[in-house]
Design a protein around this motif. Structure first.
Motif, PDB file in Angstrom:
ATOM      1  N   LEU A   8       0.810  -1.210   0.000  1.00 24.07           N
ATOM      2  CA  LEU A   8       0.000   0.000   0.000  1.00 24.07           C
ATOM      3  C   LEU A   8       0.850   1.269   0.000  1.00 24.07           C
ATOM      4  N   ASP A   9       1.945   1.290   0.765  1.00 21.92           N
ATOM      5  CA  ASP A   9       2.782   2.490   0.796  1.00 21.92           C
ATOM      6  C   ASP A   9       3.331   2.818  -0.599  1.00 21.92           C
ATOM      7  N   PHE A  10       3.710   1.787  -1.335  1.00 18.66           N
ATOM      8  CA  PHE A  10       4.204   2.024  -2.691  1.00 18.66           C
ATOM      9  C   PHE A  10       3.087   2.557  -3.580  1.00 18.66           C
ATOM     10  N   LYS A  11       1.908   1.999  -3.479  1.00 12.01           N
ATOM     11  CA  LYS A  11       0.794   2.436  -4.325  1.00 12.01           C
ATOM     12  C   LYS A  11       0.388   3.873  -4.014  1.00 12.01           C
ATOM     13  N   ARG A  12       0.523   4.278  -2.766  1.00 10.63           N
ATOM     14  CA  ARG A  12       0.255   5.684  -2.424  1.00 10.63           C
ATOM     15  C   ARG A  12       1.221   6.610  -3.151  1.00 10.63           C
ATOM     16  N   GLN A  13       2.472   6.212  -3.218  1.00 13.16           N
ATOM     17  CA  GLN A  13       3.471   7.037  -3.902  1.00 13.16           C
ATOM     18  C   GLN A  13       3.202   7.113  -5.406  1.00 13.16           C
ATOM     19  N   ILE A  14       2.743   6.033  -5.979  1.00 13.08           N
ATOM     20  CA  ILE A  14       2.412   6.033  -7.405  1.00 13.08           C
ATOM     21  C   ILE A  14       1.231   6.947  -7.669  1.00 13.08           C
ATOM     22  N   ALA A  15       0.238   6.918  -6.789  1.00 14.20           N
ATOM     23  CA  ALA A  15      -0.913   7.809  -6.940  1.00 14.20           C
ATOM     24  C   ALA A  15      -0.484   9.272  -6.847  1.00 14.20           C
ATOM     25  N   ARG A  16       0.460   9.572  -5.964  1.00 14.49           N
ATOM     26  CA  ARG A  16       0.980  10.938  -5.862  1.00 14.49           C
ATOM     27  C   ARG A  16       1.744  11.328  -7.126  1.00 14.49           C
ATOM     28  N   LEU A  17       2.511  10.401  -7.661  1.00 13.66           N
ATOM     29  CA  LEU A  17       3.288  10.667  -8.873  1.00 13.66           C
ATOM     30  C   LEU A  17       2.376  10.995 -10.057  1.00 13.66           C
ATOM     31  N   ALA A  18       1.237  10.338 -10.124  1.00 16.32           N
ATOM     32  CA  ALA A  18       0.313  10.548 -11.235  1.00 16.32           C
ATOM     33  C   ALA A  18      -0.311  11.938 -11.223  1.00 16.32           C
ATOM     34  N   MET A  19      -0.247  12.616 -10.102  1.00 16.91           N
ATOM     35  CA  MET A  19      -0.825  13.959 -10.033  1.00 16.91           C
ATOM     36  C   MET A  19      -0.131  14.911 -10.997  1.00 16.91           C
ATOM     37  N   GLU A  20       1.114  14.598 -11.403  1.00 22.42           N
ATOM     38  CA  GLU A  20       1.847  15.462 -12.323  1.00 22.42           C
ATOM     39  C   GLU A  20       1.115  15.607 -13.654  1.00 22.42           C
ATOM     40  N   TRP A  21       0.457  14.544 -14.102  1.00 25.93           N
ATOM     41  CA  TRP A  21      -0.283  14.636 -15.356  1.00 25.93           C
ATOM     42  C   TRP A  21      -1.791  14.733 -15.131  1.00 25.93           C
ATOM     43  N   GLY A  22      -2.185  15.082 -13.907  1.00 25.82           N
ATOM     44  CA  GLY A  22      -3.598  15.246 -13.609  1.00 25.82           C
ATOM     45  C   GLY A  22      -4.309  13.948 -13.325  1.00 25.82           C
ATOM     46  N   GLY A  23      -3.546  12.899 -13.032  1.00 18.39           N
ATOM     47  CA  GLY A  23      -4.150  11.600 -12.771  1.00 18.39           C
ATOM     48  C   GLY A  23      -4.856  11.528 -11.433  1.00 18.39           C
ATOM     49  N   GLN A  24      -5.976  10.846 -11.419  1.00 22.02           N
ATOM     50  CA  GLN A  24      -6.732  10.602 -10.188  1.00 22.02           C
ATOM     51  C   GLN A  24      -6.694   9.111  -9.864  1.00 22.02           C
ATOM     52  N   LEU A  25      -5.485   8.595  -9.681  1.00 21.09           N
ATOM     53  CA  LEU A  25      -5.326   7.180  -9.346  1.00 21.09           C
ATOM     54  C   LEU A  25      -5.539   6.985  -7.850  1.00 21.09           C
ATOM     55  N   HIS A  26      -6.233   5.914  -7.519  1.00 22.34           N
ATOM     56  CA  HIS A  26      -6.505   5.599  -6.112  1.00 22.34           C
ATOM     57  C   HIS A  26      -5.656   4.390  -5.702  1.00 22.34           C
ATOM     58  N   PRO A  27      -4.930   4.489  -4.590  1.00 18.10           N
ATOM     59  CA  PRO A  27      -4.030   3.395  -4.194  1.00 18.10           C
ATOM     60  C   PRO A  27      -4.693   2.030  -4.170  1.00 18.10           C
ATOM     61  N   GLU A  28      -5.907   1.950  -3.647  1.00 14.60           N
ATOM     62  CA  GLU A  28      -6.571   0.650  -3.545  1.00 14.60           C
ATOM     63  C   GLU A  28      -6.976   0.095  -4.910  1.00 14.60           C
ATOM     64  N   GLN A  29      -7.048   0.944  -5.890  1.00  6.93           N
ATOM     65  CA  GLN A  29      -7.420   0.515  -7.238  1.00  6.93           C
ATOM     66  C   GLN A  29      -6.239  -0.108  -7.972  1.00  6.93           C
ATOM     67  N   LEU A  30      -5.015   0.287  -7.622  1.00  3.24           N
ATOM     68  CA  LEU A  30      -3.823  -0.159  -8.333  1.00  3.24           C
ATOM     69  C   LEU A  30      -3.462  -1.600  -8.002  1.00  3.24           C
ATOM     70  N   ILE A  31      -2.862  -2.289  -8.969  1.00  3.94           N
ATOM     71  CA  ILE A  31      -2.309  -3.627  -8.775  1.00  3.94           C
ATOM     72  C   ILE A  31      -0.849  -3.579  -9.206  1.00  3.94           C
ATOM     73  N   VAL A  32       0.044  -3.935  -8.295  1.00  2.00           N
ATOM     74  CA  VAL A  32       1.474  -3.880  -8.581  1.00  2.00           C
ATOM     75  C   VAL A  32       1.879  -5.142  -9.338  1.00  2.00           C
ATOM     76  N   THR A  33       2.731  -4.969 -10.333  1.00  2.00           N
ATOM     77  CA  THR A  33       3.111  -6.074 -11.221  1.00  2.00           C
ATOM     78  C   THR A  33       4.628  -6.180 -11.313  1.00  2.00           C
ATOM     79  N   GLN A  34       5.080  -7.253 -11.933  1.00  2.00           N
ATOM     80  CA  GLN A  34       6.512  -7.431 -12.184  1.00  2.00           C
ATOM     81  C   GLN A  34       6.840  -6.816 -13.546  1.00  2.00           C
ATOM     82  N   GLY A  35       6.922  -5.498 -13.551  1.00  3.67           N
ATOM     83  CA  GLY A  35       7.196  -4.744 -14.758  1.00  3.67           C
ATOM     84  C   GLY A  35       5.947  -4.512 -15.592  1.00  3.67           C
ATOM     85  N   THR A  36       6.112  -3.721 -16.642  1.00  7.06           N
ATOM     86  CA  THR A  36       4.978  -3.398 -17.508  1.00  7.06           C
ATOM     87  C   THR A  36       4.515  -4.607 -18.308  1.00  7.06           C
ATOM     88  N   ILE A  37       5.440  -5.487 -18.662  1.00  6.38           N
ATOM     89  CA  ILE A  37       5.058  -6.617 -19.502  1.00  6.38           C
ATOM     90  C   ILE A  37       4.083  -7.531 -18.775  1.00  6.38           C
TER      91      ILE A  37
END
Length: 473
Positions: free
Chosen positions: A151-180
């Motif tokens: 969860l702590d990592f997903k919070r940081q990703i949601a904050r990072l997305a604010m740069e492009w106006g993203g409204q990402l929610h930490p609980e919505q994200l799923i962490v993966t082993q790379g983009t592939i």
């Protein structure tokens, strides 16, 4: 005796081929130089003919790419795109992958890898943070972690997305082993073997072989080297229910380096949402902009959760940690099931280290330095192409990312160039790697990831010599 001007005769011949669909919508016409040689005409006559075809609305000129048959309706019927195809497995891929092995790294350098070099990555800082995380949280090594991620990592990703106006929610994200893996999960959630998906053409080879492994068929959508996918062609391709998903890389796509305008991104988001066709977006290169402002992904225009947004920190921070993520939109439950079934979870320690790195404020400083270096290296590559390569070679001038696309005359063979360069330890990516049909044989992808040193300049000069030799032969 035909008294019609020569340029009109040529224009009429090409128009007849378009009408008979010998030349299809989105297909590239022979270059002006090729047409001049084929028909024994002057260059000005060929130019007049092509301008005539433009005036008739039959063809369109794309910057640095040549002339293409326009997408339009005739007699009330839309021109068709190429039929869906399976991805052919080319043995060329395995020689290309082999060049990435540790044993060949010392011998194979040049222009093949789209990953930041070790010297530009914050490796020492990440090492310190890894040790600190292990001291503070030794339990991270004995815990599988949640399938959706730390969860702590997903919070940081949601904050990072604010740069492009993203409204990402930490609980919505799923962490993966790379983009592939993110792309894999999205495709597994949305498709079944035999389904059809639409991709850019040319498209990144790892994506194509992922589609092959999943048993999916592909519809190729023509893509402009500057502005990205043809929205008109995508509209045509998605008029029926045959396509189950669309996969796009709108920001500095690989291999073209194209950047879609915001208006096109918004139109694509609205079009696919209205037709109920999910869009899988790969934004792995979005942070590698050369200008002042990060480009927005298509996800920024998503109003219905129809976009499955994939990104990672593998290209810009730590390739070895293999951390990416997906915001699956309204398909979250399906994607989370696929994550659990495939790898269960992503190593929590890796996520904790990157969460610490993002939280520390080091990421923006690191990226400013990295972007300056990559932009400088790209400029060195562009200057070298102008100096060492034939004048008729077309190439893109990306506004971000690691790669550019070269297009040679139709008779040029990039596979020959690849083999010759490989024998001398110079890496590049030949065009057929980026097509499910093995097209683009006269094209090459070059990367600017390696520092622009005297040795790198010498490699490009040698490539230029090999190109000139093939021209002369």
């Amino acid at each position: 005796m035909d008294t019609q001007p020569l340029y009109l005769q040529l224009a009429d011949d090409i128009a007849a081929q378009i009408s008979a669909r010998v030349l299809r919508a989105g297909e590239r016409l022979p270059s002006l130089r090729e047409m001049k040689l084929r028909r024994g005409l002057s260059l000005s006559t060929v130019q007049q003919a092509f301008r005539r075809l433009e005036d008739l609305g039959l063809v369109e000129a794309r910057p640095q790419s040549g002339y293409f048959v326009r997408y339009r309706s005739e007699a009330g019927h839309a021109l068709r795109l190429a039929a869906p195809t399976e991805v052919a497995v080319d043995p060329l891929l395995w020689s290309y992958v082999e060049d990435q092995s540790e044993q060949r790294t010392e011998r194979m350098q040049g222009f093949r890898s789209a990953v930041a070099p070790h010297a530009l990555l914050p490796t020492a800082q990440l090492q310190r943070m890894t040790l600190d995380c292990m001291r503070r949280h030794p339990d991270l090594l004995s815990d599988y972690g949640r399938p959706s991620g730390y969860l702590d990592f997903k919070r940081q990703i949601a904050r990072l997305a604010m740069e492009w106006g993203g409204q990402l929610h930490p609980e919505q994200l799923i962490v993966t082993q790379g983009t592939i893996e993110a792309l894999n999960l999205a495709l597994r959630a949305l498709t079944r073997p035999g389904d059809v998906v639409a991709v850019e053409s040319p498209a990144y080879f790892s994506l194509l072989y992922t589609l092959k492994a999943l048993g999916l068929r592909v519809v190729e959508i023509p893509t402009d080297p500057v502005s990205g996918i043809s929205v008109d062609a995508l509209e045509l391709a998605t008029r029926d229910a045959a396509i189950k998903a669309v996969i796009l890389v709108p920001n500095f796509s690989n291999p073209l380096g194209a950047l879609m305008p915001d208006a096109a991104k918004e139109k694509v988001a609205e079009l696919l949402a209205a037709r109920g066709i999910p869009l899988i977006e790969d934004d792995v290169y979005g942070e590698f902009y050369y200008g002042r402002q990060r480009p927005r992904p298509i996800k920024a225009f998503d109003r219905s959760g129809n976009v499955l947004y994939c990104a990672s920190l593998t290209k810009d921070v730590a390739p070895g940690l293999r951390i990416g993520w997906i915001d699956p939109g309204r398909y979250r439950s399906q994607v989370e099931v696929q994550k659990y079934l495939s790898t269960h979870s992503t190593p929590t320690l890796n996520q904790a280290v990157l969460a610490r790195f993002l939280e520390s404020g080091a990421y923006p400083r690191h990226m400013r330095r990295l972007r300056r270096a990559i932009a400088s290296q790209m400029q060195g590559l562009l200057d070298g192409l102008q100096q060492y390569f034939p004048a008729d070679v077309r190439y893109t001038r990306p506004q971000g990312g690691f790669v550019l696309w070269l297009e040679f005359p139709q008779e040029f063979d990039s596979l020959v160039l690849h083999r010759q360069a490989r024998q001398e330890g110079i890496g590049l990516a030949p065009g057929p790697l980026f097509s499910p049909r093995g097209d683009y044989r006269n094209c090459v992808r070059l990367s600017c990831a390696e520092p622009w040193t005297e040795a790198q300049q010498a490699r490009l000069a040698r490539l230029g010599q090999l190109v000139h030799q093939q021209y002369a032969g």
